[in-house]
Write an enzyme that holds these catalytic residues in place. Sequence first.
Site, PDB file in Angstrom:
ATOM      1  N   HIS A  89     -17.864  76.138 -23.627  1.00 16.56           N
ATOM      2  CA  HIS A  89     -18.546  75.390 -24.690  1.00 16.56           C
ATOM      3  C   HIS A  89     -18.110  75.981 -26.031  1.00 16.56           C
ATOM      4  CE1 HIS A  89     -21.749  73.590 -27.093  1.00 16.56           C
ATOM      5  NE2 HIS A  89     -22.096  72.861 -26.058  1.00 16.56           N
TER       6      HIS A  89
ATOM      7  N   CYS B  57     -43.043  56.199 -14.296  1.00 18.16           N
ATOM      8  CA  CYS B  57     -43.649  55.576 -13.136  1.00 18.16           C
ATOM      9  C   CYS B  57     -44.742  56.515 -12.650  1.00 18.16           C
ATOM     10  CB  CYS B  57     -42.617  55.266 -12.047  1.00 18.16           C
ATOM     11  SG  CYS B  57     -41.902  56.731 -11.286  1.00 18.16           S
TER      12      CYS B  57
END
Length: 677
Positions: free
Chosen positions: A598, A439
């Site tokens: 992780h 946009c």
Amino acid sequence: MLSYMQKVGRALMVPVATLPAAAILMGIGYWLDPDSWGAGNAFAALLIKSGSAIIDNMSVLFAIGVAYGMSKDKDGAAALTGYVGFLVVTTLCSPAAVAMIQKIPVDQVPAAFGKINNQFVGILVGVLSAEVYNRFSHVELPKAFSFFSGRRLVPILVSFLMILVAFILMYIWPMIFGALVTFGEHIQKLGAVGAGIYAFFNRLLIPVGLHHALNSVFWFDVAGINDIPNFLGGEQSIAKGTGIPGITGRYQAGFFPIMMFGLPGAALAIWRSARPENRAKVGGIMLAAAFAAFFTGITEPLEFSFMFVAPVLFFIHAALTGISVFIAAHMHWIAGFGFSAGLVDLVLSSRNPLATHWYMLIPQGLVFFVIYYVVFRFTIVKFDLKTPGRELAVSGDETEGYDENLMPQQDGESETEMLARRYISAIGGSQNLTNIDACITRLRLGVADSSQVNDQLARKLGAAGVIRLNQQSVQIVVGTRAETIASAMKTVLAKGPIAATIAQPAVAEPVAPSPAQSVVSTTTPVVATLLAPVSGEVVALEAVPDEAFASKAVGDGVAIRPTGHLVVSPLAGTVVKIFATRHAFCLVSEQGVEVVVHMGLDTVALEGKGFRSLISEGDRVIAGQPVLEMDLDYLNQHARSMISPVVISNMDEYSGLTLLAGHQVVAGETALFEIKG
């Protein structure tokens, strides 16, 4: 549903983008002939009539623009489809056609059909046309009818669909129109208060991008208000009775004091509140954002600098905007805009016959400059809000910027294409990118996994903010170059795949930092102590072969090369995220410490193979409780690396960490490190 409404909202910006042309043409025309508005000056009449040609046809521009904006490939055939659909509906639902089809006298046709040519119908037709285009634009017909295949087929299908839509509207349009008019009349009866309420929600909806949809209700003829076209119509609107001096423009005027003065005051407060060592960097950013807000009315780069790090400031900003719009509407200090409430539009609208006491918006703005500065400065300091520049220190990886050696400019590549390629890399590479759109100031991206988007790297490239709407939708605020960057991203993707950003060094041998490397005094209180989540060898975070972890962009901590198969919780808390591939999890302690564990690097590519989850998202766990079970033999064979980072993602809220472990750790038994307050 939210995602679809956002898609409609950004499509609305395609027709809205034509308004600046109308505003400039009509604004200059009124400047040239402020007394008779074209009657005494042929050139002024030419400009005013040229601008009104756009304003008077906004409904069909909405049908064309929305159809184009929502089409999957932004092809001109989609725009043509919207135009065809609009012609069919408005012709069949005209008073004469309704009288003929329903076999009733014209004077008995409901008045609603005299208003069928409006933006609401334009939006409806545009949305339906885009859906038909996206579904049927690649359909292949039998060879005898092949000429009508693909894009040529869509206008034909839409023509027949709109006959059905028109038939339905013949019976329900009077009810819809009545409801819209009632809504508009209710808001208008609230007068200045209604304008203030609208402005308050206008700002609050910015984070999710739905303010464009709200604007269409008040700025255009969706609910009978039509504020922008009526204002730009000037003398013509006055003659028609749709423009009332002191009233028309009240849903616009109060934004000028905020965008031109209030937000620059907020920028000054943020700069003054920054730590001395960070003020030079923050000052440059705030100056550029404040100038954009003052001159053009583009405020998102400035708003996103505090929107998420200090939500209370954004709520205050929304409330002050509502108050400003209320004051301007109540006092009948009116000016309007075709693009946004900046200096350019204020000057252009000043000669408009509907601009009443517009100059009073300037002293109002000066007052709001002081209010914003005082309120923002007090709130930031009083509650120690982490606005830009208030972090305890700026680490080297944050001040040096993006490492250009990782992705140097390629031969024949423009600066914009190089930047676009780096954004794709920061987003997680081309394999993580599913859709590109933009946009005015934002890249609106579809991704396979939003957790792979690296916020810090995006900011190093110049982004003002990163918004995760959900796991598959991300918005990156890049300023007015958004459309250009989005186009460049599509161009570079067509040339071949782009990898996620990773560091170049090979895997280093395990290196355990000495406890002497603690960055804080031992007298600083301990907020939390983390246990080793897995047995193995300790590796310094800087030696992890992944740029995002090694640069501490994800957070500070250490890593472990696992030798055991069981992964446990490093501290007590709530599991707020377990990735679908089960390779990582996030938990938050009762003290607010946010921990990311992780397991391995790029293990998301294994799609969950080698991992088994022992708990569920949302579970409360205690320190040492089993969370994951790994098939370590399989993972060592198939993962790029099993070095596993354990980091604190909100480390900027604490003063530092102290490593407690040696080279070897045992899951759930060895104290790994402490977080100092």
